[in-house]
Design an enzyme around this catalytic site. Sequence first.
Site, mmCIF file in Angstrom:
data_model
loop_
_atom_site.group_PDB
_atom_site.id
_atom_site.type_symbol
_atom_site.label_atom_id
_atom_site.label_comp_id
_atom_site.label_asym_id
_atom_site.label_seq_id
_atom_site.Cartn_x
_atom_site.Cartn_y
_atom_site.Cartn_z
ATOM 1 C CE LYS A 41 -1.112 -9.675 2.725
ATOM 2 N NZ LYS A 41 -1.841 -10.103 1.554
ATOM 3 N N GLY A 46 8.875 -4.320 3.281
ATOM 4 C CA GLY A 46 10.057 -4.968 2.709
ATOM 5 C C GLY A 46 9.828 -5.417 1.282
ATOM 6 C CB CYS A 47 7.063 -7.269 -0.319
ATOM 7 S SG CYS A 47 7.217 -8.745 0.716
ATOM 8 C CB THR A 48 6.747 -1.897 -1.059
ATOM 9 O OG1 THR A 48 5.433 -2.418 -0.838
ATOM 10 C CG2 THR A 48 6.669 -0.641 -1.902
ATOM 11 C CB ALA A 51 8.585 -4.698 -5.845
#
Length: 157
Positions: A41, A46-48, A51
């Site tokens: 998401k 974690g995704c930030t 990325a």
Amino acid sequence: MTGSLHIGDVAPPFGFVARDGAPLTNEACRGRKVVLYFYPKDDTSGCTKEAIDFNQLRSAFAACDTTVIGVSPDSAASHEKFKAKHGLDLELGSDESKAMLEAYGVWTQKSMYGRKYMGVERTTVLIGRDGAVAQIWPNVKVPGHAEAVLAAAQALA
């Protein structure tokens, strides 16, 4: 997880439109290496971090002729907000239908606090110039991951 996808398999089809309007498909990328990193998401911690890590290495990936594409079930509009908020200059593909996520075996049943739900298993796939899967990283732990993927891309002819 990626039980149905193995090293040496022809990569399942993918298709997005790049920021410059060019197609990002298996065929359009043939002859280049491709990193598909699947994440749950936009704008979660974690995704930030993942990325940002891939974004910081984008020139090193480009130098070894590798296209990096982040893929999640979020909308294209969500991706644009995410990129703007964090100053990201990398390709993010939207798979709202989850067809690609299923083809790559990353749309799986998860469990949190005893509740079962469907979601993306954080996974990265490196595709060689020939369109075959060269490496798979299942159950990714973010710290140091982008660097490990870069090393693998650099080592791949």
